[in-house]
Design a protein around this motif. Sequence first.
Motif, short mmCIF file in Angstrom:
data_model
loop_
_atom_site.label_atom_id
_atom_site.label_comp_id
_atom_site.label_asym_id
_atom_site.label_seq_id
_atom_site.Cartn_x
_atom_site.Cartn_y
_atom_site.Cartn_z
N ARG A 195 0.77 17.87 2.74
CA ARG A 195 0.89 16.54 2.14
C ARG A 195 1.72 15.65 3.06
N LYS A 196 1.14 14.52 3.43
CA LYS A 196 1.86 13.51 4.19
C LYS A 196 1.60 12.17 3.52
N SER A 197 2.65 11.37 3.36
CA SER A 197 2.51 10.14 2.61
C SER A 197 3.42 9.06 3.15
N THR A 198 3.00 7.81 2.98
CA THR A 198 3.86 6.67 3.30
C THR A 198 4.69 6.31 2.07
N GLU A 199 5.63 5.43 2.25
CA GLU A 199 6.33 4.82 1.12
C GLU A 199 5.46 3.68 0.57
N ASN A 200 5.89 3.06 -0.51
CA ASN A 200 5.25 1.82 -0.97
C ASN A 200 5.63 0.73 0.03
N THR A 201 4.63 0.26 0.78
CA THR A 201 4.93 -0.54 1.98
C THR A 201 4.22 -1.89 1.95
N PRO A 202 4.94 -3.00 2.13
CA PRO A 202 4.28 -4.31 2.26
C PRO A 202 3.73 -4.48 3.67
N TYR B 237 0.83 -1.21 0.00
CA TYR B 237 0.00 0.00 0.00
C TYR B 237 0.86 1.26 0.00
N ARG B 238 0.25 2.34 -0.42
CA ARG B 238 0.77 3.69 -0.20
C ARG B 238 -0.42 4.56 0.14
N VAL B 239 -0.35 5.31 1.22
CA VAL B 239 -1.43 6.18 1.66
C VAL B 239 -0.92 7.62 1.68
N THR B 240 -1.73 8.53 1.16
CA THR B 240 -1.37 9.95 1.14
C THR B 240 -2.53 10.76 1.69
N VAL B 241 -2.22 11.70 2.55
CA VAL B 241 -3.20 12.65 3.07
C VAL B 241 -2.78 14.04 2.59
N GLU C 265 -5.71 -4.79 13.32
CA GLU C 265 -5.68 -3.37 13.03
C GLU C 265 -4.22 -2.91 12.94
N GLN C 266 -3.96 -2.00 12.03
CA GLN C 266 -2.59 -1.51 11.86
C GLN C 266 -2.63 -0.02 11.53
N ILE C 267 -1.99 0.79 12.35
CA ILE C 267 -1.83 2.21 12.04
C ILE C 267 -0.81 2.32 10.90
N VAL C 268 -1.21 2.96 9.83
CA VAL C 268 -0.32 3.06 8.67
C VAL C 268 0.23 4.47 8.46
N LEU C 269 -0.42 5.47 9.05
CA LEU C 269 0.06 6.84 8.90
C LEU C 269 -0.35 7.66 10.12
N THR C 270 0.63 8.28 10.76
CA THR C 270 0.37 9.16 11.91
C THR C 270 0.53 10.60 11.44
N LEU C 271 -0.51 11.40 11.66
CA LEU C 271 -0.55 12.75 11.10
C LEU C 271 -0.08 13.82 12.06
N GLY C 272 -0.23 13.63 13.38
CA GLY C 272 0.26 14.62 14.33
C GLY C 272 -0.81 15.12 15.27
N GLY C 273 -0.47 16.18 16.01
CA GLY C 273 -1.34 16.70 17.07
C GLY C 273 -2.37 17.69 16.57
N VAL D 201 -7.88 11.87 1.33
CA VAL D 201 -7.14 10.64 1.64
C VAL D 201 -7.13 9.77 0.38
N THR D 202 -5.95 9.50 -0.15
CA THR D 202 -5.83 8.62 -1.31
C THR D 202 -4.99 7.41 -0.95
N ALA D 203 -5.28 6.30 -1.60
CA ALA D 203 -4.54 5.07 -1.33
C ALA D 203 -4.33 4.29 -2.62
N THR D 204 -3.21 3.62 -2.70
CA THR D 204 -2.89 2.73 -3.80
C THR D 204 -2.60 1.36 -3.21
N PHE D 205 -3.25 0.32 -3.77
CA PHE D 205 -3.14 -1.03 -3.21
C PHE D 205 -2.73 -2.04 -4.27
N GLN D 206 -1.91 -2.98 -3.87
CA GLN D 206 -1.71 -4.22 -4.62
C GLN D 206 -2.19 -5.34 -3.71
N LEU D 207 -3.26 -6.03 -4.13
CA LEU D 207 -3.90 -7.03 -3.27
C LEU D 207 -3.49 -8.45 -3.61
#
Length: 527
Positions: A434-441, A418-422, A449-457, A478-484
């Motif tokens: 803009r805050k984003s993760t890397e391409n992450t397995p 996945y990659r998630v962008t806010v 449950e899994q926290i994938v992106l922490t945005l802050g206070g 909130v956008t996301a890209t998935f390989q399932l």
Amino acid sequence: MGNSFSRHHAAPVVNDRLRATPLSLQTRKRHIDSVYDNPSKSSPDPVRKKRLKSTSEYIYDALFVNGENSDITIRSLGKEWKLHKVYLRQAKYFRSLYDNKWKESTMETIDLQIPDSNIDVKSLDITFGSLYSEIVMIPPSKVIPILAAASLIQLDGLMQQCAEVMKETICMENVFGYLKAASMYGLEDVCRQSISWFETNLMLRQSRELLSEMHPELLTDVVSSPNLVVIQIEMDIYTMLKKWLYLRIHPSYSGDFKSILSTADAYFHQEAESTNTFFLESEHGRPYSDVFKALRLQHIIRDFVSCRELERDRIIPWSWMSQQYRQQWLTMLRVEQSIDSGPTEFNNDTFESNSLRCGRMLLRDADHCWRWNGYSFGLDLLISYSSHAPRTITFRRNVRSQRCSSSVSLSSSRSIVYRVTVASVNDKGQTALRKSTENTPLNLQKEQEQIVLTLGGESAPDQSGTLRPWKSYFPLIVTATFQLVNDLESPELNSSGNSIKPFPCFDEETRTLGGAGVVLEDSSAED
């Protein structure tokens, strides 16, 4: 309003009247300051402080505006400028002219030819004036003519200042002009930022004006981009392209943009019935094939209603869709029989070009939980936004609550990439946050449950570094890209013989199955 920029260079010396050593200037300044700050008590008249004209201002007024001691006249577009060779040499064009001793180098008057229609008298005046001043005012409304004039005389510093103005002021009203000008004058940064603006705003700011101006080549690049901001799912990109295609065929359409989809549907349905062919295979439709090829069809046919609409519209050829139907069906069987539990390894290029693209807009800073529609190979992924500090985006693999008991995989673990962008966009379409993760397995167990992106206070810095409260960034995208699942030909499945090879397409003209070399006999042919 204009943008001012410091040129950060000392003005060239032209004549003896302007020569002054740094020491004499500093001594004079200290003397003036001491008189201003410590007036003598015995002085009959108090000294009144007065701002002295700076050297830069004096040079600009005396030499450029008044043309004092000019040694060259530039004539163009019906106006003359009394200038100085030593200043003109800051521009590569004139430096080359004098260094290489062109015939014009000995002339007292040079007629400057203007082959570029973007250049006018005002832009030339600002460009020549910039040679005499540390501060250059560049109004956004004049930035393209100034850029053109700076390009003509090869004044790189002014061109770069124009580029900064363009990047700061890009919006719906000027983005097409900026992109065209940046391409013409070689401003790669402005080109990239213009394309980025389209990637961010194409789905967000759909309008007749925006879609009408999108050329097929530009739209193909934007739709195929891994950075395209998709609102909802891939099917919504197809819907947008259908509106765009209708406007290309009917440029004079004057109806309400809100009703254009129903108008387009009626048109393409009628075309399908009357011609009995797919639109992109028709003479009118072939020029637009590449745009629709940029769609990720495998992620559109995950939903029955979307499949029904594709087949009813008959825009996309059956040969394109049948290949995807086959591949998705075999992938589904592969997952159902536990041959494929998700990607165990991934290729970044394949991920960027083939993965599922989704998006959602959060209108207010409150807790949200959602899923994106469509068949997901037995993986029910719930996405949550927590409005409590530290704000987070969380994935949960849902197994228990299902509308259909057979719709979810009960495998103990499933893998995804996945990659998630806010992001937050201001009223001009520029990205404010803009805050984003890397391409992450990620491997998910049942109900994990899994926290994938922490945005802050309670606050976050915007693109300029200014700290702003979180609530000011809404609506939030909130956008996301998935390989399932695994790639069609992943190394792991290849080695086990479980990869899915593309099926050769039937060629009507050669009567063969693509590169397979299989010739099909025509049973209707006479002996």
